[in-house]
Each structure stands twice: as structure tokens, then as C-alpha cells.
Scaffold this motif. Structure first.
Motif, PDB file in Angstrom:
ATOM      1  N   PHE A 161       9.520  44.809  57.175  1.00 38.78           N
ATOM      2  CA  PHE A 161      10.583  45.557  57.841  1.00 38.78           C
ATOM      3  C   PHE A 161      10.145  47.011  58.004  1.00 38.78           C
ATOM      4  O   PHE A 161      10.626  47.895  57.299  1.00 38.78           O
ATOM      5  N   GLY A 162       9.193  47.227  58.864  1.00 38.81           N
ATOM      6  CA  GLY A 162       8.698  48.600  59.004  1.00 38.81           C
ATOM      7  C   GLY A 162       8.095  48.828  60.368  1.00 38.81           C
ATOM      8  O   GLY A 162       8.010  47.914  61.200  1.00 38.81           O
ATOM      9  N   TYR A 163       7.661  50.079  60.594  1.00 38.25           N
ATOM     10  CA  TYR A 163       7.006  50.413  61.853  1.00 38.25           C
ATOM     11  C   TYR A 163       5.536  50.022  61.750  1.00 38.25           C
ATOM     12  O   TYR A 163       4.906  50.204  60.723  1.00 38.25           O
ATOM     13  N   ARG A 164       5.036  49.477  62.819  1.00 40.35           N
ATOM     14  CA  ARG A 164       3.681  48.949  62.815  1.00 40.35           C
ATOM     15  C   ARG A 164       2.650  50.018  63.164  1.00 40.35           C
ATOM     16  O   ARG A 164       2.951  51.028  63.748  1.00 40.35           O
ATOM     17  N   ASP A 165       1.423  49.682  62.817  1.00 41.88           N
ATOM     18  CA  ASP A 165       0.278  50.498  63.190  1.00 41.88           C
ATOM     19  C   ASP A 165      -0.549  49.618  64.150  1.00 41.88           C
ATOM     20  O   ASP A 165      -0.433  48.390  64.125  1.00 41.88           O
ATOM     21  N   TYR A 166      -1.331  50.261  65.000  1.00 41.80           N
ATOM     22  CA  TYR A 166      -2.062  49.494  66.009  1.00 41.80           C
ATOM     23  C   TYR A 166      -3.522  49.901  65.988  1.00 41.80           C
ATOM     24  O   TYR A 166      -3.843  51.081  65.902  1.00 41.80           O
ATOM     25  N   ALA A 192      16.557  48.616  64.664  1.00 40.58           N
ATOM     26  CA  ALA A 192      16.555  47.237  65.174  1.00 40.58           C
ATOM     27  C   ALA A 192      15.132  46.733  65.389  1.00 40.58           C
ATOM     28  O   ALA A 192      14.854  45.535  65.280  1.00 40.58           O
ATOM     29  N   GLU A 193      14.225  47.672  65.686  1.00 42.52           N
ATOM     30  CA  GLU A 193      12.819  47.321  65.850  1.00 42.52           C
ATOM     31  C   GLU A 193      12.274  46.586  64.626  1.00 42.52           C
ATOM     32  O   GLU A 193      11.499  45.644  64.737  1.00 42.52           O
ATOM     33  N   LYS A 194      12.689  47.073  63.451  1.00 44.16           N
ATOM     34  CA  LYS A 194      12.135  46.522  62.208  1.00 44.16           C
ATOM     35  C   LYS A 194      12.491  45.047  62.025  1.00 44.16           C
ATOM     36  O   LYS A 194      11.863  44.345  61.235  1.00 44.16           O
ATOM     37  N   MET A 195      13.551  44.593  62.708  1.00 39.83           N
ATOM     38  CA  MET A 195      13.959  43.198  62.560  1.00 39.83           C
ATOM     39  C   MET A 195      12.901  42.257  63.141  1.00 39.83           C
ATOM     40  O   MET A 195      12.771  41.125  62.693  1.00 39.83           O
ATOM     41  N   GLY A 196      12.152  42.724  64.143  1.00 37.81           N
ATOM     42  CA  GLY A 196      11.117  41.880  64.756  1.00 37.81           C
ATOM     43  C   GLY A 196      10.070  41.472  63.736  1.00 37.81           C
ATOM     44  O   GLY A 196       9.961  40.302  63.361  1.00 37.81           O
ATOM     45  N   PRO A 197       9.290  42.436  63.228  1.00 38.20           N
ATOM     46  CA  PRO A 197       8.298  42.075  62.210  1.00 38.20           C
ATOM     47  C   PRO A 197       8.954  41.637  60.901  1.00 38.20           C
ATOM     48  O   PRO A 197       8.385  40.825  60.167  1.00 38.20           O
ATOM     49  N   GLY A 198      10.149  42.142  60.623  1.00 38.74           N
ATOM     50  CA  GLY A 198      10.806  41.812  59.353  1.00 38.74           C
ATOM     51  C   GLY A 198      11.138  40.339  59.247  1.00 38.74           C
ATOM     52  O   GLY A 198      10.786  39.665  58.278  1.00 38.74           O
ATOM     53  N   LEU A 199      11.801  39.807  60.268  1.00 40.10           N
ATOM     54  CA  LEU A 199      12.292  38.435  60.171  1.00 40.10           C
ATOM     55  C   LEU A 199      11.223  37.408  60.525  1.00 40.10           C
ATOM     56  O   LEU A 199      11.407  36.215  60.321  1.00 40.10           O
ATOM     57  N   THR A 200      10.076  37.861  61.042  1.00 41.86           N
ATOM     58  CA  THR A 200       8.991  36.918  61.307  1.00 41.86           C
ATOM     59  C   THR A 200       7.898  36.986  60.232  1.00 41.86           C
ATOM     60  O   THR A 200       7.444  35.977  59.742  1.00 41.86           O
ATOM     61  N   GLN A 201       7.522  38.224  59.854  1.00 38.85           N
ATOM     62  CA  GLN A 201       6.433  38.306  58.877  1.00 38.85           C
ATOM     63  C   GLN A 201       6.822  39.012  57.581  1.00 38.85           C
ATOM     64  O   GLN A 201       5.965  39.311  56.747  1.00 38.85           O
ATOM     65  N   GLY A 202       8.114  39.314  57.441  1.00 40.32           N
ATOM     66  CA  GLY A 202       8.574  39.910  56.184  1.00 40.32           C
ATOM     67  C   GLY A 202       8.217  41.373  56.023  1.00 40.32           C
ATOM     68  O   GLY A 202       8.301  41.926  54.943  1.00 40.32           O
ATOM     69  N   GLY A 237      -0.956  32.653  53.319  1.00 39.87           N
ATOM     70  CA  GLY A 237       0.317  32.444  52.604  1.00 39.87           C
ATOM     71  C   GLY A 237       0.805  33.666  51.857  1.00 39.87           C
ATOM     72  O   GLY A 237       1.449  33.555  50.825  1.00 39.87           O
ATOM     73  N   LYS A 238       0.485  34.866  52.358  1.00 38.31           N
ATOM     74  CA  LYS A 238       0.901  36.079  51.643  1.00 38.31           C
ATOM     75  C   LYS A 238       1.921  36.938  52.404  1.00 38.31           C
ATOM     76  O   LYS A 238       2.179  38.076  52.030  1.00 38.31           O
ATOM     77  N   PHE A 239       2.495  36.395  53.472  1.00 35.57           N
ATOM     78  CA  PHE A 239       3.553  37.159  54.154  1.00 35.57           C
ATOM     79  C   PHE A 239       4.803  37.152  53.276  1.00 35.57           C
ATOM     80  O   PHE A 239       5.067  36.172  52.564  1.00 35.57           O
ATOM     81  N   ALA A 240       5.569  38.237  53.360  1.00 32.23           N
ATOM     82  CA  ALA A 240       6.738  38.364  52.473  1.00 32.23           C
ATOM     83  C   ALA A 240       7.981  37.678  53.058  1.00 32.23           C
ATOM     84  O   ALA A 240       9.074  38.225  53.086  1.00 32.23           O
ATOM     85  N   THR A 241       7.787  36.444  53.550  1.00 28.45           N
ATOM     86  CA  THR A 241       8.907  35.675  54.100  1.00 28.45           C
ATOM     87  C   THR A 241       9.264  34.548  53.146  1.00 28.45           C
ATOM     88  O   THR A 241       8.545  34.314  52.159  1.00 28.45           O
TER      89      THR A 241
END
Ligand code: MGD
Ligand code: MGD
Ligand code: SF4
Ligand code: MO
Length: 851
Positions: free
Chosen positions: A203-208, A191-201, A647-651
Motif C-alpha cells: 500500500f504505497g507509492y511505487r518506484d520505477y 486511492a492509488e495505493k489500493m492498486g498495488p495494495g490489494l494486488t501485491q500487498g 511467495g513473499k508478497f504481503a497478500t
């Protein structure tokens, strides 16, 4: 906290080798990693070889080195070449030798002789040869093909090794012909992946970028104890505390909360309200990123509480829909409103929002399962991750990055080995119910594309004839899935079950054939890939130590041998694929044995790194397989910033979407399939949003199972610092050092309650209690503890095994658990947009009584 942690680390310097030889507890151990200043690379005076491998104690998949002495593993450290763990492992890395030499491991294949199946029923396993075991499995499979029902074979994987998995999970169902193959991903953190997935395209775990962040917000996770980057977080943490602000948002006092500047003990499941309020403050106080989000045409801040804004008044840069989001969701999300929902004081909300605003794009909002893995988690994940968008920290220095990777070799295609029977069967209906009207499961924004692991038990119960042969590896769903009792019921009805594991877990008790697996971190070949600290990397797993028992790597060795048996019985495709396509990139030879197949597969995956066609960016060149085995890993170059900007986000809009056209498209597609509206889909899937709000980050109130009147406490589940996912409870160090989990006790299992509630309910520390929810009842001890607020109770996941071995259970022979398994009281429910299993967000109410 400091004390308990140090005690553990000191003790972890006692090598497993010395435990084995009985030299326990001596203080004269000369050297060990944790007591050496962090920059030094430890070396051991002991005679032996440091062999490179990969730890899979959690999903960080650290590159490690194992000290091998006379064929035995005695100690573990991080691979000094690692740019991610800096040559250090977390406490769980040190547990590798104990897990591998667990005397309760399965030592030979076994078959069941008691036809009755159920929790507490002795399977009466007897040892058999690999030959007999695989012959039996192959025969059961062939019965299905002969009867024209290959689709009644089901394969499920729990954890897996990242490249070899495709030789089992990716190949067996396809070449054999079944649609019923499922990964454990949705009981993990999908479910975590939906956050970055549906906003910036993404769908994965982030790095910081921990090396540069000035404000670290650990939101629904505890990266000093768990989550994905423990060694890296430990390495950077002290510096972040010194130079910036650390904020922990967690309903119980976690390790990071204990060390943070701000701890927000949030009312479970109200994170969307807090995120909304933080966004509200960032906008009304003018602290959003002008560079990322844009600005008002006339430069004046029109974000005023309660007032809508004309969309034309604002020009966005890298984002989409900020004004729509404000008008429909944020304008009324004042701190005063949020304080009522979250129980966090207005002052603290303001302080935290301003600290984040001050750090700007150097804020890293680290969103974890505590935010997302709940029945409405997609929207909370979006709401919390969207703050990174407002602050412009996406792909920025000191901010939140997408993951990186190194190029790996692909396995040869299996297409020409897929016959017509397999093709047809592969199109069959999946048992996990994905894509049903009330289960959109839209990972990657594609409806019906996400796995719904935990729903397979319901599928089996509804349709007991659907699966006749079930094979599973590296899994323990009778323990690891919420509503665990359903798995006991479902598994008792599966006619033939094969478990490929090193330990006799709860799930193994239902097996007809048990195939003992290698312990992958040191006994088998594979290539593992991951990323962290800005570097993608690949790391080897090699058969570094002598196998003490008759075990085989399930994804390669066992598959080869099973394929051989199937060929002898008339189904040759799988063996032909394995034996005719896998050419050793170094020698040009084909495999002739299971072990050769296993090593060649690892060579094919990694040859891109040690004999690349063109020089690679990143680590210095590796010269051949021998050099790769010695070094054990290859890291790619440092992350490039601003990947998605411009303009390069996968959305859908190629922008960072506060108004998610990506989600809208997916939901409309799903609604169309059922000839209905997106509002109807929201209703049947258990979400409260209607209209356009369904396409944006927003607050959904808690969906709670059990009324407050009947179940007065809200239950909080979290991971142990010592859990190697579900696989360490049979290790004595796990039990001895259990007290490193804040509030916990060694060799025990406690539910923690605020002392005010203890007084109210007449309960005190040490009482034996039962915890009851709508799903079931478990027993454990009570501990009064100020680390949870009144009305909530917290209990660490991990104890409560009734069949994992003599250390993990109270009485293995009688199937009596040590404590209680949280999953027997957590209700099986789902974040239906992702298909993920709920375990956080206060969705289960419980009552606690003296036993
Ligand atoms: N030590 C350890 N580390 C691990 C693993 C392990 O088994 N042990 N497993 C690995 C795996 S497989 C995964 S998927 C990752 C992810 O795993 P983690 O990030 O470790 O996930 P959980 O422990 O599930 O996180 C739940 C956190 O959220 C908090 N929480 C619960 N409810 C709420 C809520 O309503 N709001 C908020 N804000 N917080 C809440 C809990 O107290 C807990 O701190 O960890 C990996 N790392
Ligand atoms: N309440 C609650 N439930 C949770 C979680 C939680 O935080 N709270 N965490 C969830 C998460 S994030 C995950 S990922 C899942 C994990 O749950 P699962 O996917 O079920 O996996 P584990 O329980 O880690 O795996 C245990 C099995 O792995 C076998 N095993 C151990 N080492 C090896 C090996 O090297 N090779 C092979 N082949 N097998 C091995 C053991 O014999 C055992 O059968 O649990 C989930 N369940
Ligand atoms: S348990 Fe995870 S963080 Fe710890 S050493 Fe192993 S892979 Fe690394
Ligand atoms: Mo996980």
C-alpha cells in the motif's frame, strides 16, 4: 512546449537574490544548473555557502542545497550526492527563495478581534506575542480537560515534515487524549495505493526503473510536470524516448503527452475499460509473462475472446486467480468493446497493448491519481496496476518497484505519559466517519483504518458541538478540498481555531489565533525520508538561513512551548515527555529550550545514519552530526529485484492477486460488522460490482454528478507544473510563467474547451465565463484549445485564491479571487473503499456560460 519550458528555465537562472536587490532581468548571470550539460555539477562563483536541506514543494522531497549569502538564501540546486535527483531540482525547487521571502508572510503571532467568521469577513487580526498566543491556546485546551471533554480538541495536519510530525500528530492527540486527529492523506492520492495494495500487498507509492525501462506508460499522471519524481524523469526521459516507447493516457494534452509516442485522450473515468482491453489483448495474443503468471498445462493459449476456461488448465507461478479474472471480467473486454467506452480507436488500443507486450517485463505502468482519485477508483487502480502483474514487471529490471527506505532512529515512547483520561478519550468516535457502513475506508485492507479527511467538514456540520478547539498546521482545506464551500460553512462554526502556517491562506481567515510557522525547507530542523530511482534516502532540513520574522517550527518548537504552558496550567505530561525523554545521542544532554528540542529530535531520527551500530549499506559512512549536516543526506543501496517473488508478497495468498483474497477478507469483515453481504456494501458505497467481481480488478462505469442534459461538459482537473502543492500562487514567478502549463496563460486562469464546442456554444478565447456544477459556480476566462476532446473541459488546479496574498488574489483586501478554484465546483465525493476524495475521472459535470 519546448519553447515555453526553456523560457522558464532561462528565467529561473535569475536568482531570487537579484530579484530582492532589484537587478531583475539581466542576461549576464554567469552560471546556472539548467544550462549546463546534465552530468556536470554546477558551482557558483558567488560568495556564499551551499547548505544542505530538503525541498518539500512536492512529495518527492528532494535533497537540495541552498546557496546562503550573508544569511540569505539566493539559489537552490539538487544535492550533488543525490542518487534520485542527480543534483538537479525541478522548476519548483528554484522557487524556494521566493516562497520563503514572500513579503505577505505572517511575521508575528496574531489574534482575531472580529468574532464574526466567514468568507470575505475581515478577521481584524492584531499582532500579539508568542507568550500571549500560546497562553490563550493552552487556556482553551485546559477548559476542555477541566470539563472532562479533552476529545473536543481536534488536530489536522496538511503537509508535514516526515519525522518531526510524530512529535505533534503522533504525540499531542495521544498524550492529551482525543480521537479526533486527521491527516490530509486522503485528499492527496490515497486511492492509488489500493492498486498495488490489494494486488501485491504494497500500500504505497511505487518506484520505477526508468534507467532500464523500454516502455513507459504514464497513466493518469504527468511525471515531467508533477507526480513524484520530476527531476529523475527529466533525467531519464530523453533516453527512454530514444530506446523505447512512451505512452501517455490522459484526457487532456499534458507535457508528457506532448512528448510521447502515443497519446490516448481517454474519455475521463473509463480507464478500467482500457486496462481491461489491454489485458485482454495481452492474454489473447499470448504476451503475458510466463515467468511471473505461469502457463497453460498443455502449452496452448486458451485465452479466446468470449470463452471461459477451466481453472485447472493453467498453472500459476507468482500470481493468484488469473483464470477467474479472465472468466468473470476479461473475456468480453475486447478492444472493440473498449473503444466505445473510452473513445480510443481499436487500432490504437491494439498498438499500445502490443508495444507493452513487446517490452514485456521492461514495461513500467506508472499509475497516477487520474486513474484512482475518482468515486470508484479502487477498482481502476487495481485494473491499471494489474497490467504490471500480467507483464511480470513487478520488482523486475525496467519495471515497477516497491519503495525503499533507510533505517531511522525512533523517538522515545510516550506511553508512560498517557494518563487514564487520555486513554479513554483516545478511544472516542472519530469525526471523519471512517468505517461507517457506506465508508469502508479500508487502507491496508483493514476496514475503518483509512482517514477520510474531506468528510471531517461534513462531520463538523452534522455535529457542531463535537469540536471546541481545532488546531491545524500546513493546511488550507478551505481551498484544497473539493466541495470547498462546506469548509467555509463548517469553519465559521468552530468556536476556537488555531492555524500554524507561514501564509494567511483561506483557512487562516477563520482562525482565532495565528501562529506563524517557519518555512520548513530552510528555516527549521527536521529529517525527511523518501525514495526514488531505486534508492531510499534520508535528507536533512536545517535552519539554514536567518529567520527574517518571528516564526517557529510548529512540530517541535511550538509544541515544546505549548507543552510548557500546559504544564504551568496543571497538565504536565506533554512537557515531561518532551523534556525528560529526548536525550541528545551525541552529547547525552536533555533539551532545555524549544530550539534545542527541535535539533535533538532531528539528531535522534538520523543518528542511525551518522553513528550506526553496524556499518550501513549504501553511501560511504558519515562521521557524526556535523558531517551529516554538511553532506545533508544518506542514500541506501540500490533496490533488490524480485522482492515479493517466490511467495513473499504481503497478500493473503502471498502471491500477486488478480483475484484479491486480501480485498475479499477485508470486505467480508466489514460486511460482517453490519450483518450484511458484500453486495450490500458495494451498493451503499456506490460501486456497481456484485459477487466475485468485487474482489478483482474490473471496470466500473463513471459515476457522474450532474446529468449531461443540465451539465454538458465533463470537467478535468490536474496539477500545475508550478504548484508547490497549494503554496506557490503568491509567488510572482508562478504567475509570470503560468503559461508553461499546456494551454494556460500567464497571470490568468483559463478553462480550456475544444474549438468545435466553442463554435457550438458561441464561445471564443478570452471570453469571461462562469463554470457551474452541482457544487457551485466559479468564474475565469475561456480558452479554445485542441488539447481536450469535445464534451470535456480542462482547468488547472491552483488559481482562484481569495485570501493567499496580494499576488495570488485579484484584490486581497476585498477577498476577490484571481480566477476560480476548481474545488468550489468539484463535488465532494469519495472512493469509499479507500476514503480518498474524488477529483479525477470525469465525475463532475459542468455547464459553461458567458459571464
Ligand atoms: N507540479 C507539481 N507536482 C506535484 C505536486 C504539485 O502540487 N505540483 N504535488 C505532489 C503531490 S502532493 C501529489 S499527491 C502528487 C500526485 O499528483 P499528480 O500525479 O500530479 O496528480 P494529479 O495532477 O492530481 O493527476 C491527475 C492527472 O490525471 C489526469 N486525469 C484526470 N482525469 C483522468 C481520467 O479520467 N483518466 C486519466 N487517465 N487521467 C485523468 C489529469 O489530466 C492529470 O494529468 O504530485 C506531487 N507532485
Ligand atoms: N482540485 C484539486 N485539489 C487538490 C489537488 C489537485 O490536484 N486538484 N491536490 C490535492 C493534493 S495531492 C494535496 S496533497 C492537497 C494539499 O492541500 P493541503 O494539505 O491543504 O496543503 P497545501 O494547500 O499545500 O498547504 C497550504 C498551507 O501550507 C502553509 N505552508 C506553506 N509552507 C509551509 C511550511 O513550510 N510550513 C508550514 N507549517 N506551513 C506551510 C500555507 O500557509 C498554507 O496554509 O491538495 C489537494 N487538493
Ligand atoms: S518540487 Fe518536488 S521534484 Fe521539484 S525540487 Fe522540490 S521536491 Fe523535488
Ligand atoms: Mo498530494
Amino acid at each position: 512546449m519546448k519553447l515555453t519550458r526553456r523560457i522558464f528555465i532561462m528565467a529561473s537562472g535569475i536568482s531570487a537574490g537579484s530579484l530582492i536587490t532589484g537587478r531583475v532581468g539581466m542576461a549576464a548571470q554567469p552560471i546556472h544548473s539548467a544550462l549546463i550539460p546534465r552530468k556536470a555539477k554546477p558551482s557558483s562563483p558567488a560568495v556564499g555557502t551551499w547548505v544542505a536541506s530538503t525541498c518539500q514543494g512536492c512529495t518527492q522531497w528532494c535533497a537540495v542545497q541552498i546557496l546562503v549569502q550573508n544569511g540569505r538564501a539566493t539559489r537552490v540546486r539538487g544535492n550533488p550526492l543525490s542518487k534520485t535527483n542527480h543534483g538537479y531540482v525541478c522548476p519548483r525547487g528554484h522557487m524556494i527563495p521566493q516562497q520563503m521571502y514572500d513579503p505577505d508572510r505572517i511575521k508575528t503571532p496574531m489574534k482575531r478581534t472580529n468574532p464574526l467568521k466567514g468568507r470575505g469577513i475581515d478577521p481584524k487580526f492584531v499582532p500579539i506575542s508568542w507568550d500571549e498566543a500560546l497562553d490563550t491556546v493552552a487556556e482553551k485546551m485546559m477548559e476542555l480537560r477541566r470539563a472532562g471533554e479533552p476529545g473536543k480538541l481536534m488536530y489536522m495536519r496538511g503537509r508535514y515534515s516526515s519525522t518531526s510530525t510524530s512529535l505533534l500528530y503522533g504525540t499531542l492527540p495521544k498524550v492529551w487524549g482525543t480521537a479526533n486527529y486527521f491527516s490530509h492523506s486522503s485528499i492527496c492520492a490515497e486511492a492509488e495505493k489500493m492498486g498495488p495494495g490489494l494486488t501485491q500487498g504494497f500500500f504505497g507509492y511505487r518506484d520505477y526503473d526508468l534507467g532500464n525501462t523500454n516502455c513507459l506508460v504514464a497513466w493518469g499522471c504527468d511525471p515531467l510536470s508533477s507526480n513524484r519524481m520530476v527531476p529523475n524523469t527529466m533525467n531519464h526521459f530523453a533516453d527512454i524516448v530514444k530506446r523505447g516507447t512512451v505512452i501517455a493516457i490522459d484526457p487532456r494534452m499534458s507535457t508528457i503527452a506532448a512528448k510521447a509516442h502515443e497519446w490516448l485522450p481517454i474519455n475521463p473515468g473509463t480507464d478500467g475499460a482500457l486496462a481491461g482491453a489491454v489485458a485482454h489483448v495481452l492474454l489473447t495474443e499470448g504476451m503475458w509473462s510466463r515467468e511471473f503468471v505461469g502457463d497453460f498445462v498443455n502449452g496452448k493459449n486458451l485465452f479466446v475472446a468470449g470463452q471461459t476456461i477451466d481453472e485447472a488448465a493453467f498453472v500459476e507461478k507468482e500470481t493468484n486467480g488469473v483464470i477467474k479474472w479472465w472468466n468473470l471480467e476479461l473475456k468480453d473486454r475486447t478492444p472493440a468493446w473498449a473503444a466505445k467506452e473510452t473513445l480510443i480507436p481499436v487500432e490504437q488500443i491494439l498498438r499500445v497493448a502490443r508495444a507493452m507486450g513487446k517490452a514485456g517485463s521492461k514495461t513500467a505502468v506508472w499509475m497516477g491519481p487520474g486513474v484512482a482519485m475518482n468515486p470508484r477508483g479502487t477498482y481502476t487502480a487495481m485494473a491499471v496496476h494489474a497490467l504490471n502483474g500480467l507483464l511480470g514487471s513487478i520488482d523486475a529490471e525496467g519495471g515497477v518497484w516497491q519503495s525503499s527506505s533507510v533505517p531511522l532512529g525512533k523517538f522515545p515512547s510516550a506511553d508512560k505519559y498517557v494518563d487514564d483520561v487520555a486513554k479513554a478519550a483516545g478511544k472516542g468516535k472519530k469525526l471523519d466517519g471512517r468505517g461507517a457502513k457506506d465508508m469502508p475506508a479500508m487502507m491496508n485492507a483493514k476496514p475503518g483504518s483509512g482517514v477520510v479527511t474531506n468528510n471531517v467538514a461534513n462531520g463538523l456540520l452534522k455535529d457542531p458541538g463535537a469540536v471546541k478547539v481545532f488546531i491545524s498546521s500546513w493546511s488550507n482545506f478551505n481551498f484544497s478540498c473539493t466541495g470547498a464551500g462546506r469548509w467555509d460553512e463548517a469553519m465559521a462554526k468552530v468556536p476556537f481555531f488555531v492555524h500554524m502556517v507561514p501564509n494567511v491562506s483561506e483557512m487562516t481567515q477563520f482562525a482565532d489565533i495565528v501562529l506563524p510557522s517557519t518555512f520548513n525547507s530552510a528555516e527549521g530542523w527536521s529529517i525527511i525520508t523518501n525514495a526514488g530511482n531505486g534508492h531510499g534516502y534520508a535528507s536533512i532540513q536545517q535552519a539554514a538561513v536567518k529567520r527574517l520574522w518571528d516564526v517557529k517550527q510548529e512540530e517541535t518548537e511550538v509544541m515544546w512551548l505549548l507543552a510548557e504552558k500546559l504544564k504551568a496550567k496543571g497538565f504536565a505530561n506533554l512537557f515531561d515527555y518532551y523534556s525528560k525523554e529526548f536525550i541528545d545521542p551525541e552529547t547525552g544532554k536533555l533539551p532545555t529550550t524549544a530550539m534545542e528540542f527541535s535539533e535533538i529530535a532531528a539528531k535522534i531520527s538520523s543518528a542511525t545514519l551518522w553513528m550506526p551500530k553496524e556499518p550501513l549499506k549504501g553511501d560511504p559512512a558519515i562521521n557524526g552530526w556535523a558531517d551529516f549536516k554538511a553532506k545533508g543526506m544518506f542514500s541506501g543501496p540500490k533496490y533488490t529485484l524480485k522482492k515479493g517473488w517466490g511467495g513473499k508478497f504481503a497478500t493473503e495468498t502471498k502471491k500477486f492477486e488478480f483475484y484479491s483474497e486480501t480485498l475479499k477478507k477485508g470486505l467480508l469483515e466489514h460486511a460482517k460488522k453490519y450483518e450484511t453481504t458484500t453486495d450490500d456494501i458495494m451498493t451503499v458505497s456506490g460501486y456497481t460490482a456484485r459477487g466475485d467481481v468485487a474482489f478483482m480488478p474490473h471496470y466500473e462505469p463513471v459515476k457522474r454528478h450532474g446529468s449531461v442534459a443540465d451539465y454538458p461538459f465533463t470537467f478535468i482537473d490536474y496539477k500545475s507544473r508550478l504548484n508547490r502543492e497549494g503554496r506557490s500562487a503568491n509567488i510572482t514567478w508562478y504567475q509570470e510563467f503560468k503559461k508553461v502549463d499546456p494551454g494556460d496563460v500567464s497571470w490568468g486562469d483559463v478553462v480550456k474547451m475544444n474549438p468545435l464546442d466553442g463554435a457550438k456554444f458561441g464561445l471564443k478565447s478570452g471570453d469571461n465565463v462562469t463554470i457551474t456544477s452541482m457544487a457551485g459556480t466559479i468564474s475565469c476566462q475561456l480558452k479554445l484549445w485542441e488539447g481536450v476532446r469535445p464534451g470535456t473541459v480542462a482547468k488547472c488546479f491552483g488559481q482562484g485564491h481569495w485570501a493567499y496574498g496580494r499576488v495570488a488574489t485579484k484584490d486581497f483586501a476585498k477577498a476577490i479571487p484571481l480566477g476560480g478554484n476548481n474545488n468550489e465546483i468539484l463535488v465532494d465525493d469519495y472512493d469509499r473503499l479507500s476514503g480518498a476524495t474524488a477529483r479525477n475521472g470525469g465525475f463532475t459535470g459542468v455547464r459553461i456560460q458567458k459571464a
